[in-house]
Design a protein around this motif. Structure first.
Motif, PDB file in Angstrom:
ATOM      1  N   PRO A 205      90.299  58.597  54.962  1.00  0.00           N
ATOM      2  CA  PRO A 205      89.378  57.677  55.638  1.00  0.00           C
ATOM      3  C   PRO A 205      88.728  58.252  56.892  1.00  0.00           C
ATOM      4  N   LEU A 206      89.341  59.287  57.483  1.00  0.00           N
ATOM      5  CA  LEU A 206      88.745  59.905  58.664  1.00  0.00           C
ATOM      6  C   LEU A 206      87.631  60.882  58.312  1.00  0.00           C
ATOM      7  N   GLU A 207      87.389  61.045  57.027  1.00  0.00           N
ATOM      8  CA  GLU A 207      86.298  61.907  56.565  1.00  0.00           C
ATOM      9  C   GLU A 207      85.397  61.097  55.630  1.00  0.00           C
ATOM     10  N   PRO A 208      84.673  60.116  56.184  1.00  0.00           N
ATOM     11  CA  PRO A 208      83.869  59.215  55.354  1.00  0.00           C
ATOM     12  C   PRO A 208      82.667  59.891  54.706  1.00  0.00           C
ATOM     13  N   GLU A 209      82.354  59.434  53.515  1.00  0.00           N
ATOM     14  CA  GLU A 209      81.181  59.903  52.784  1.00  0.00           C
ATOM     15  C   GLU A 209      80.042  58.889  52.858  1.00  0.00           C
ATOM     16  N   ALA A 210      80.388  57.595  52.957  1.00  0.00           N
ATOM     17  CA  ALA A 210      79.377  56.540  53.026  1.00  0.00           C
ATOM     18  C   ALA A 210      80.018  55.293  53.629  1.00  0.00           C
ATOM     19  N   ALA A 211      79.195  54.457  54.256  1.00  0.00           N
ATOM     20  CA  ALA A 211      79.688  53.210  54.842  1.00  0.00           C
ATOM     21  C   ALA A 211      78.694  52.098  54.532  1.00  0.00           C
ATOM     22  N   PHE A 212      79.228  50.899  54.273  1.00  0.00           N
ATOM     23  CA  PHE A 212      78.392  49.752  53.908  1.00  0.00           C
ATOM     24  C   PHE A 212      78.821  48.510  54.684  1.00  0.00           C
ATOM     25  N   ASP A 213      77.851  47.706  55.084  1.00  0.00           N
ATOM     26  CA  ASP A 213      78.120  46.402  55.682  1.00  0.00           C
ATOM     27  C   ASP A 213      77.298  45.356  54.934  1.00  0.00           C
ATOM     28  N   PHE A 214      77.946  44.250  54.570  1.00  0.00           N
ATOM     29  CA  PHE A 214      77.239  43.159  53.913  1.00  0.00           C
ATOM     30  C   PHE A 214      76.626  42.232  54.960  1.00  0.00           C
ATOM     31  N   LYS A 215      75.421  41.770  54.689  1.00  0.00           N
ATOM     32  CA  LYS A 215      74.746  40.777  55.526  1.00  0.00           C
ATOM     33  C   LYS A 215      74.229  39.674  54.620  1.00  0.00           C
ATOM     34  N   PHE A 216      74.478  38.435  55.035  1.00  0.00           N
ATOM     35  CA  PHE A 216      74.028  37.286  54.248  1.00  0.00           C
ATOM     36  C   PHE A 216      73.179  36.376  55.137  1.00  0.00           C
ATOM     37  N   GLY A 241      74.763  49.450  63.454  1.00  0.00           N
ATOM     38  CA  GLY A 241      74.371  50.593  62.632  1.00  0.00           C
ATOM     39  C   GLY A 241      74.341  51.892  63.419  1.00  0.00           C
ATOM     40  N   GLN A 242      73.823  51.832  64.640  1.00  0.00           N
ATOM     41  CA  GLN A 242      73.770  53.037  65.472  1.00  0.00           C
ATOM     42  C   GLN A 242      75.165  53.542  65.805  1.00  0.00           C
ATOM     43  N   MET A 243      76.078  52.613  66.089  1.00  0.00           N
ATOM     44  CA  MET A 243      77.435  53.031  66.433  1.00  0.00           C
ATOM     45  C   MET A 243      78.204  53.516  65.209  1.00  0.00           C
ATOM     46  N   TYR A 244      77.971  52.896  64.051  1.00  0.00           N
ATOM     47  CA  TYR A 244      78.611  53.398  62.835  1.00  0.00           C
ATOM     48  C   TYR A 244      78.209  54.859  62.617  1.00  0.00           C
ATOM     49  N   GLU A 245      76.927  55.129  62.803  1.00  0.00           N
ATOM     50  CA  GLU A 245      76.446  56.493  62.590  1.00  0.00           C
ATOM     51  C   GLU A 245      77.044  57.455  63.613  1.00  0.00           C
ATOM     52  N   GLN A 246      77.121  57.021  64.869  1.00  0.00           N
ATOM     53  CA  GLN A 246      77.689  57.877  65.914  1.00  0.00           C
ATOM     54  C   GLN A 246      79.176  58.113  65.697  1.00  0.00           C
ATOM     55  N   LEU A 254      73.086  48.941  54.866  1.00  0.00           N
ATOM     56  CA  LEU A 254      73.137  47.501  55.059  1.00  0.00           C
ATOM     57  C   LEU A 254      72.840  46.851  53.712  1.00  0.00           C
ATOM     58  N   VAL A 255      73.754  46.008  53.225  1.00  0.00           N
ATOM     59  CA  VAL A 255      73.637  45.436  51.879  1.00  0.00           C
ATOM     60  C   VAL A 255      73.319  43.952  51.964  1.00  0.00           C
ATOM     61  N   VAL A 256      72.242  43.547  51.286  1.00  0.00           N
ATOM     62  CA  VAL A 256      71.761  42.166  51.330  1.00  0.00           C
ATOM     63  C   VAL A 256      71.547  41.676  49.896  1.00  0.00           C
ATOM     64  N   PRO A 257      71.875  40.409  49.611  1.00  0.00           N
ATOM     65  CA  PRO A 257      71.627  39.885  48.262  1.00  0.00           C
ATOM     66  C   PRO A 257      70.164  40.079  47.865  1.00  0.00           C
ATOM     67  N   ILE A 258      69.961  40.354  46.610  1.00  0.00           N
ATOM     68  CA  ILE A 258      68.647  40.555  45.991  1.00  0.00           C
ATOM     69  C   ILE A 258      68.015  41.877  46.434  1.00  0.00           C
ATOM     70  N   LEU A 259      67.973  42.136  47.740  1.00  0.00           N
ATOM     71  CA  LEU A 259      67.312  43.333  48.246  1.00  0.00           C
ATOM     72  C   LEU A 259      68.149  44.593  48.060  1.00  0.00           C
ATOM     73  N   GLY A 260      69.469  44.444  47.980  1.00  0.00           N
ATOM     74  CA  GLY A 260      70.325  45.596  47.763  1.00  0.00           C
ATOM     75  C   GLY A 260      70.638  46.359  49.034  1.00  0.00           C
ATOM     76  N   ALA A 261      70.963  47.650  48.887  1.00  0.00           N
ATOM     77  CA  ALA A 261      71.386  48.488  50.010  1.00  0.00           C
ATOM     78  C   ALA A 261      70.205  49.250  50.578  1.00  0.00           C
ATOM     79  N   SER A 262      70.129  49.254  51.913  1.00  0.00           N
ATOM     80  CA  SER A 262      69.047  49.981  52.591  1.00  0.00           C
ATOM     81  C   SER A 262      69.574  50.615  53.868  1.00  0.00           C
ATOM     82  N   GLN A 263      68.862  51.623  54.349  1.00  0.00           N
ATOM     83  CA  GLN A 263      69.262  52.292  55.593  1.00  0.00           C
ATOM     84  C   GLN A 263      68.173  52.146  56.638  1.00  0.00           C
TER      85      GLN A 263
END
Length: 263
Positions: A205-216, A241-246, A254-263
């Motif tokens: 887990p200390l070597e992440p490849e991708a991260a996702f957060d759900f927003k509704f 998002g900025q802190m996740y990246e840092q 960022l994952v949203v219903p219908i729209l899907g995942a976006s950065q």
């Protein structure tokens, strides 16, 4: 030559089927055995502490350049597949909770703003907050079920990370540790920690490849966005998002219903 090819194949087969060991930062070294096609109970119940194939295996060249490509797990197809899982789980959560609480209807702006209760501190809980919490729970259960079968031992749900802004050091904080600090009045220990909904890794887990957060968003017409940290917070002025990246060193989704995942 044929014997050499058979030897390489045997080595590759052993690498893919053996149980491997990894260490997580300053945490106690633990050892789990698992194969790539089935996760252990530890993986299913607490994926953050599963040890799976180490990242170094992705570029192993000892068996020859011809097999190096086969060991690179997180390729473009895998990343796209994981994003699809996230979108499908977001859609499932949105429709399932709306069906259960709103007879399948999409909440209006007025409904989203209605107070439906209070929290432990007496602060109001709006319907938007209620729906968001319940949809998050459904989405995470969906992700747990899907990735346990498709990506066992290589993902974490709501893993809390501690981050030292001065040194850049990253550490894992268990749920038990966080709860212990809260019970003992040491909530300040959690200030500045981050908790992505889903983190994809290759066993560490200390070597992440991708991260996702759900927003509704509530109502659905509201734009989905990263929450901005308030005044007097260590990350004041920055977004999640900025802190996740840092902190994680990867650009989150960022994952949203219908729209899907976006950065």
């Amino acid at each position: 030559m044929a014997m050499r090819v058979r030897h390489i194949a045997a080595v590759l087969g052993w690498l893919l089927l053996c149980g491997c060991q990894s260490a997580g930062g300053s945490q106690t070294r633990r050892e789990y055995q698992q194969t790539l096609d089935s996760g252990t109970n530890a993986c299913r119940h607490n994926p953050a502490y599963c040890a799976a194939m180490p990242a170094s295996v992705r570029t192993t060249a000892q068996a020859g350049a011809s097999v190096a490509g086969a060991l690179k797990v997180m390729d473009a197809a895998a990343r796209a597949s994981i994003r699809e899982v996230m979108q499908e789980c977001a859609d499932k959560a949105d429709s399932e909770v709306n069906l259960r609480l709103l007879d399948g209807k999409t909440p209006t702006a007025q409904q989203c703003g209605e107070q439906v209760g209070t929290d432990a501190e007496g602060k109001p809980i709006t319907r938007a907050m209620q729906l968001g919490r319940e949809k998050h729970e459904v989405a995470l259960r969906c992700v747990q079920a899907r990735l346990s079968a498709e990506w066992p031992g290589r993902f974490s749900l709501e893993q809390r990370y501690g981050y030292d802004m001065k040194t850049g050091a990253l550490r894992l904080i268990t749920r038990a540790q966080a709860e212990a600090w809260l019970r003992s009045g040491q909530a300040g220990q959690l200030l500045g920690t981050i908790i992505p909904d889903v983190v994809i890794h290759l066993g560490e887990p200390l070597e992440p490849e991708a991260a996702f957060d759900f927003k509704f968003p509530c109502p659905i017409s509201n734009p989905a966005s990263w929450r901005r940290y308030p005044r007097n917070h260590p990350y004041e002025g920055k977004t999640q998002g900025q802190m996740y990246e840092q902190v994680l060193g990867i650009r989150p989704w960022l994952v949203v219903p219908i729209l899907g995942a976006s950065q």
